[in-house]
Scaffold this motif. Sequence first.
Motif, PDB file in Angstrom:
ATOM      1  N   ILE A   8      -3.430 -39.550  34.263  1.00 39.20           N
ATOM      2  CA  ILE A   8      -2.461 -40.084  33.663  1.00 39.20           C
ATOM      3  C   ILE A   8      -2.880 -41.612  33.536  1.00 39.20           C
ATOM      4  CG2 ILE A   8      -0.148 -40.911  33.849  1.00 39.20           C
ATOM      5  CD1 ILE A   8       0.451 -38.009  35.365  1.00 39.20           C
ATOM      6  N   LYS A   9      -3.592 -42.473  34.498  1.00 34.88           N
ATOM      7  CA  LYS A   9      -3.716 -43.605  34.267  1.00 34.88           C
ATOM      8  C   LYS A   9      -5.050 -43.832  33.388  1.00 34.88           C
ATOM      9  CE  LYS A   9      -2.400 -45.463  38.908  1.00 34.88           C
ATOM     10  NZ  LYS A   9      -2.855 -45.585  40.129  1.00 34.88           N
ATOM     11  N   ALA A  10      -6.074 -42.931  33.459  1.00 35.06           N
ATOM     12  CA  ALA A  10      -6.972 -43.077  32.768  1.00 35.06           C
ATOM     13  C   ALA A  10      -6.791 -42.659  31.298  1.00 35.06           C
ATOM     14  CB  ALA A  10      -8.084 -41.979  33.188  1.00 35.06           C
ATOM     15  N   GLU A  11      -5.679 -41.985  30.767  1.00 33.05           N
ATOM     16  CA  GLU A  11      -5.578 -41.642  29.173  1.00 33.05           C
ATOM     17  C   GLU A  11      -5.718 -42.884  28.416  1.00 33.05           C
ATOM     18  OE1 GLU A  11      -1.751 -39.456  28.600  1.00 33.05           O
ATOM     19  OE2 GLU A  11      -2.406 -38.872  26.830  1.00 33.05           O
ATOM     20  N   ASP A  12      -6.639 -42.809  27.647  1.00 34.24           N
ATOM     21  CA  ASP A  12      -6.940 -44.042  26.375  1.00 34.24           C
ATOM     22  C   ASP A  12      -7.094 -45.060  27.316  1.00 34.24           C
ATOM     23  OD1 ASP A  12      -6.535 -42.757  23.777  1.00 34.24           O
ATOM     24  OD2 ASP A  12      -4.306 -42.092  24.156  1.00 34.24           O
ATOM     25  N   ASN A  13      -7.721 -45.209  28.222  1.00 37.92           N
ATOM     26  CA  ASN A  13      -7.824 -46.340  29.085  1.00 37.92           C
ATOM     27  C   ASN A  13      -9.207 -46.435  29.791  1.00 37.92           C
ATOM     28  OD1 ASN A  13      -7.180 -48.701  30.408  1.00 37.92           O
ATOM     29  ND2 ASN A  13      -6.189 -47.763  32.027  1.00 37.92           N
ATOM     30  N   TRP A  14     -10.294 -46.705  28.980  1.00 36.54           N
ATOM     31  CA  TRP A  14     -11.592 -46.684  29.712  1.00 36.54           C
ATOM     32  C   TRP A  14     -12.103 -48.059  29.834  1.00 36.54           C
ATOM     33  CZ3 TRP A  14     -14.756 -43.194  32.226  1.00 36.54           C
ATOM     34  CH2 TRP A  14     -16.001 -43.507  32.353  1.00 36.54           C
ATOM     35  N   HIS A  15     -12.168 -48.479  31.251  1.00 36.79           N
ATOM     36  CA  HIS A  15     -12.831 -49.738  31.308  1.00 36.79           C
ATOM     37  C   HIS A  15     -14.258 -49.815  31.758  1.00 36.79           C
ATOM     38  CE1 HIS A  15      -8.763 -52.245  31.846  1.00 36.79           C
ATOM     39  NE2 HIS A  15      -8.628 -50.974  31.697  1.00 36.79           N
TER      40      HIS A  15
ATOM     41  N   PRO B 250      -9.988 -37.333  17.493  1.00 37.67           N
ATOM     42  CA  PRO B 250      -9.774 -38.783  18.384  1.00 37.67           C
ATOM     43  C   PRO B 250     -10.935 -39.567  18.487  1.00 37.67           C
ATOM     44  CG  PRO B 250      -8.867 -36.682  19.476  1.00 37.67           C
ATOM     45  CD  PRO B 250      -9.451 -36.185  18.531  1.00 37.67           C
ATOM     46  N   PHE B 251     -10.805 -40.819  18.172  1.00 38.31           N
ATOM     47  CA  PHE B 251     -12.217 -41.606  18.324  1.00 38.31           C
ATOM     48  C   PHE B 251     -11.790 -42.519  19.545  1.00 38.31           C
ATOM     49  CE2 PHE B 251     -14.710 -45.541  17.441  1.00 38.31           C
ATOM     50  CZ  PHE B 251     -15.781 -44.771  17.276  1.00 38.31           C
ATOM     51  N   PHE B 252     -10.418 -42.647  20.001  1.00 37.30           N
ATOM     52  CA  PHE B 252      -9.978 -43.549  20.996  1.00 37.30           C
ATOM     53  C   PHE B 252      -9.915 -45.066  20.742  1.00 37.30           C
ATOM     54  CE2 PHE B 252     -11.691 -39.450  23.120  1.00 37.30           C
ATOM     55  CZ  PHE B 252     -10.378 -38.955  23.603  1.00 37.30           C
ATOM     56  N   GLY B 253      -9.808 -45.212  19.506  1.00 36.37           N
ATOM     57  CA  GLY B 253     -10.269 -46.715  18.805  1.00 36.37           C
ATOM     58  C   GLY B 253      -9.384 -47.724  19.703  1.00 36.37           C
ATOM     59  N   GLU B 254      -8.242 -47.472  20.472  1.00 39.08           N
ATOM     60  CA  GLU B 254      -7.654 -48.699  20.983  1.00 39.08           C
ATOM     61  C   GLU B 254      -7.920 -48.424  22.484  1.00 39.08           C
ATOM     62  OE1 GLU B 254      -6.213 -51.108  19.631  1.00 39.08           O
ATOM     63  OE2 GLU B 254      -6.810 -50.140  17.641  1.00 39.08           O
TER      64      GLU B 254
END
Lengths: 266, 275
Positions: A8-15, B250-254
């Motif tokens: 859940i934390k990693a969704e759309d969230n890649w550091h 999806p490209f995960f643009g943001e």
Amino acid sequence: MKGPGTLIKAEDNWHTDIGAAFVGERVVFRGKDLFTELNDISWFKHFIFGITNKMFSDNEIKLMEKIWSLTMSYPDPRIWNNRIAALSASAKSTGALAIAASTACSEANVYGTNAGFLAIDFIKRAQSIVDKNKDLAKFVLNELKTNRSIPGFGRPVANSDERITPLLNEAKKLGLANGPHTQLTFEIEKILYESRYKLRMNAAGINSALIADIGFTTREQYYGIIIAFSSGILPCFIDAVSHEEGTFFPLPCSRLSYKGRGDRNW
Amino acid sequence: MQKEKITTKIWFEEEEPNNPFAAKRSYCSGYDVYGDLLGKISWSEYIYLLFKLEKPQPWQAELLEAIAIAIANPGPRDLSVRGAMNGGVGGSTAASCLMAALAPGAGKNGGAREVYQVMRLWQQCQFDLSTWQQKLSNYQDEEEVEVWPASEHSPGFDPYGASCATPVLQTLNHLATICPDGSLAYLSTHREQLEQAADCPLAMTGVIAAAFTDLELTDEQAEMLFLLLRLPGAAVHSLEQKKLGWRKYPFFGEGLTLTNDPGPASSQPITEASL
């Protein structure tokens, strides 16, 4: 149980600190601006920087190039990984598919990436034995007894390895042939050759020692050699694709040696 | 000179009288493939024959067919199918899309290497609960040094699961009815104890490895067959995304945060003033 919280934390969230493309503007590569800070280095130095996050000296980079060019890429289509490229060409497939499949298969146990990976691990472990003033011969022969092989020593198909002398000559010219791992690998060869197993060093042995001496970790060396076979693979594809289709070592039915069950009905 | 030959227990060919490179008859473990098997046997029976070199019992063919359906399409969120779809949206070749599925689908997290690992556990633990519990509660890779990355969870179990997912349970229940007295049945009976030991719910890899164990496949056969049987989903999802195009994918643009961005200033050309 951990549950889905991590996802859940990693969704759309890649550091990451590896890099990113600011399309239309700039590119960051391991914290450096590609166009202004890395514009003046060779592709090979750039490649190794990408793996290690370290800038090696020009001589160290030259040594790695020599390892690749002299020991890892023979354009002989009989060698198993190269043969996949030649077969792909004979089947009129694409160059990218051929090189991808051949490269993947280069991660093999009896030669290639896996052999190199095990070889650098072995030489590093052997070095730690020496550093602790333990019995090297006992360590080497125990290893052989346990695993029935020593990574970096012995070779399928042939007994000696013609690649060692030319590579060592180049390493000497660059002043990089006398590191502790390199000296140690010759000591190990002496132990193994004087034993009843009569094993000689192979190219993975000398490559790993030289690479360990310039500071590569086991994983870095593994990543570094993944595509090292490509300059032998691609010419084999190019050669075979220029031949008439299907003519690369064709096999008639009689070339199957069948050892299975006799005729029967379902 | 003696000609080198391919040694095989699987395949024999008789050549056409006018062409040594064309097979007149092809035999798989003694069965005439085109003269006898074609039209008579099912796909799962043939796959079983290829791997085991023997005709399956009806329950074995039924089990293999059920496995093939259960894992044919892991769905478009699965890492292997996503690999294939990335090939599709970019307009890559068909083979590269399947290769793109095979690479992630080979791994220790939900992939074929995980199935291999569970097969190894079945060989080591068999039906001994305490050995299973000991292995699962502190899983260690068998090889300290290998090209595979180190395992991050007990194989056969879902590291991010909250409870055993419904399709996993449905698959286990169905497969266990086909083979009611082997590894599947044992897994069904002891699932909760094993989940406690692994500190994760059972995953599809765990179910399939139990089924492959009941089929008496080797660990390497199981790894290979798992790779093979999951490709249909990768194929159709990559074709679908190829048709839809990258704009709808999806490209995960943001989604990416660069933690060491030197900023746009450094991309300015070096001028005399900056020296």
